[in-house]
Design a protein around this motif. Sequence first.
Motif, mmCIF file in Angstrom:
data_model
loop_
_atom_site.group_PDB
_atom_site.id
_atom_site.type_symbol
_atom_site.label_atom_id
_atom_site.label_comp_id
_atom_site.label_asym_id
_atom_site.label_seq_id
_atom_site.Cartn_x
_atom_site.Cartn_y
_atom_site.Cartn_z
ATOM 1 N N LEU A 119 0.803 -1.220 0.000
ATOM 2 C CA LEU A 119 0.000 0.000 0.000
ATOM 3 C C LEU A 119 0.836 1.270 0.000
ATOM 4 O O LEU A 119 0.299 2.361 0.142
ATOM 5 N N ALA A 120 2.137 1.168 -0.145
ATOM 6 C CA ALA A 120 3.024 2.336 -0.097
ATOM 7 C C ALA A 120 2.629 3.350 -1.161
ATOM 8 O O ALA A 120 2.527 3.032 -2.331
ATOM 9 N N GLY A 121 2.359 4.583 -0.724
ATOM 10 C CA GLY A 121 2.007 5.652 -1.637
ATOM 11 C C GLY A 121 0.525 5.734 -1.953
ATOM 12 O O GLY A 121 0.084 6.649 -2.625
ATOM 13 N N SER A 122 -0.267 4.787 -1.444
ATOM 14 C CA SER A 122 -1.699 4.813 -1.738
ATOM 15 C C SER A 122 -2.439 5.596 -0.658
ATOM 16 O O SER A 122 -1.873 6.008 0.349
ATOM 17 N N VAL A 123 -3.735 5.745 -0.843
ATOM 18 C CA VAL A 123 -4.570 6.460 0.112
ATOM 19 C C VAL A 123 -4.663 5.698 1.424
ATOM 20 O O VAL A 123 -4.845 6.290 2.483
ATOM 21 N N LEU A 124 -4.492 4.406 1.389
ATOM 22 C CA LEU A 124 -4.596 3.590 2.597
ATOM 23 C C LEU A 124 -3.314 3.548 3.415
ATOM 24 O O LEU A 124 -3.300 3.011 4.517
ATOM 25 N N ASP A 125 -2.238 4.098 2.907
ATOM 26 C CA ASP A 125 -0.949 4.071 3.583
ATOM 27 C C ASP A 125 -0.900 5.148 4.660
ATOM 28 O O ASP A 125 -1.247 6.299 4.420
ATOM 29 N N ARG A 126 -0.447 4.785 5.848
ATOM 30 C CA ARG A 126 -0.387 5.734 6.958
ATOM 31 C C ARG A 126 0.606 6.861 6.688
ATOM 32 O O ARG A 126 0.361 8.020 7.009
ATOM 33 N N SER A 127 1.749 6.546 6.086
ATOM 34 C CA SER A 127 2.754 7.579 5.848
ATOM 35 C C SER A 127 2.281 8.600 4.822
ATOM 36 O O SER A 127 2.706 9.758 4.860
ATOM 37 N N THR A 128 1.385 8.197 3.919
ATOM 38 C CA THR A 128 0.822 9.154 2.971
ATOM 39 C C THR A 128 0.017 10.207 3.715
ATOM 40 O O THR A 128 0.158 11.406 3.475
ATOM 41 N N TRP A 129 -0.821 9.758 4.647
ATOM 42 C CA TRP A 129 -1.635 10.701 5.428
ATOM 43 C C TRP A 129 -0.764 11.533 6.362
ATOM 44 O O TRP A 129 -1.011 12.724 6.555
ATOM 45 N N THR A 130 0.280 10.928 6.933
ATOM 46 C CA THR A 130 1.175 11.667 7.809
ATOM 47 C C THR A 130 1.873 12.792 7.048
ATOM 48 O O THR A 130 1.937 13.929 7.520
ATOM 49 N N SER A 131 2.368 12.489 5.857
ATOM 50 C CA SER A 131 3.044 13.530 5.086
ATOM 51 C C SER A 131 2.061 14.580 4.594
ATOM 52 O O SER A 131 2.398 15.768 4.536
ATOM 53 N N ALA A 132 0.827 14.197 4.276
ATOM 54 C CA ALA A 132 -0.181 15.178 3.849
ATOM 55 C C ALA A 132 -0.526 16.135 4.985
ATOM 56 O O ALA A 132 -0.606 17.353 4.791
ATOM 57 N N VAL A 133 -0.696 15.610 6.194
ATOM 58 C CA VAL A 133 -0.991 16.461 7.349
ATOM 59 C C VAL A 133 0.194 17.370 7.651
ATOM 60 O O VAL A 133 0.020 18.559 7.945
ATOM 61 N N HIS A 134 1.412 16.841 7.534
ATOM 62 C CA HIS A 134 2.607 17.650 7.777
ATOM 63 C C HIS A 134 2.691 18.804 6.776
ATOM 64 O O HIS A 134 2.982 19.941 7.147
ATOM 65 N N GLU A 135 2.436 18.517 5.504
ATOM 66 C CA GLU A 135 2.466 19.567 4.476
ATOM 67 C C GLU A 135 1.393 20.620 4.730
ATOM 68 O O GLU A 135 1.640 21.815 4.575
ATOM 69 N N LEU A 136 0.196 20.198 5.113
ATOM 70 C CA LEU A 136 -0.866 21.161 5.412
ATOM 71 C C LEU A 136 -0.492 22.048 6.592
ATOM 72 O O LEU A 136 -0.748 23.248 6.583
#
Length: 143
Positions: A119-136
Amino acid sequence: MSWMIVRLVLSLAFVAAVLLFASKVAKKRGLGGATGVIEVVARQRMGRASSVSVLRVAGRVLVVGSTEEQVTLLAELEDDELQAALATQVRPGATGENGATTELPAARVPVPRASSGALAGSVLDRSTWTSAVHELRERTVRR
């Protein structure tokens, strides 16, 4: 009432199966996953549509400037030069003897992408959401 719960569970199972199938297809085609060849070490926005990035590509360290129209190579560094620059980087809040800051605050620290599973890089990946929140957070914090 119980038939609604059964229907809900079956619907969720169907959606999960479709997402799992889509992630396998994307992985086979090489979409959505990090290959490990290109690593973004640091990125600094210079304006609304321009930024400077430090990239590590196959063992080489490149400094590139990018706008909406083009990407330009600005410099090429040695890996040990980059490590020395990162080691001497001062964190925000460093003060001298009179209480004034000694240097400008360091650039933001990139969020590491730790996952490398299916799931790396997908919507279900935790690190994707972590990096999105960090960028926001970085884009909305007043400085």
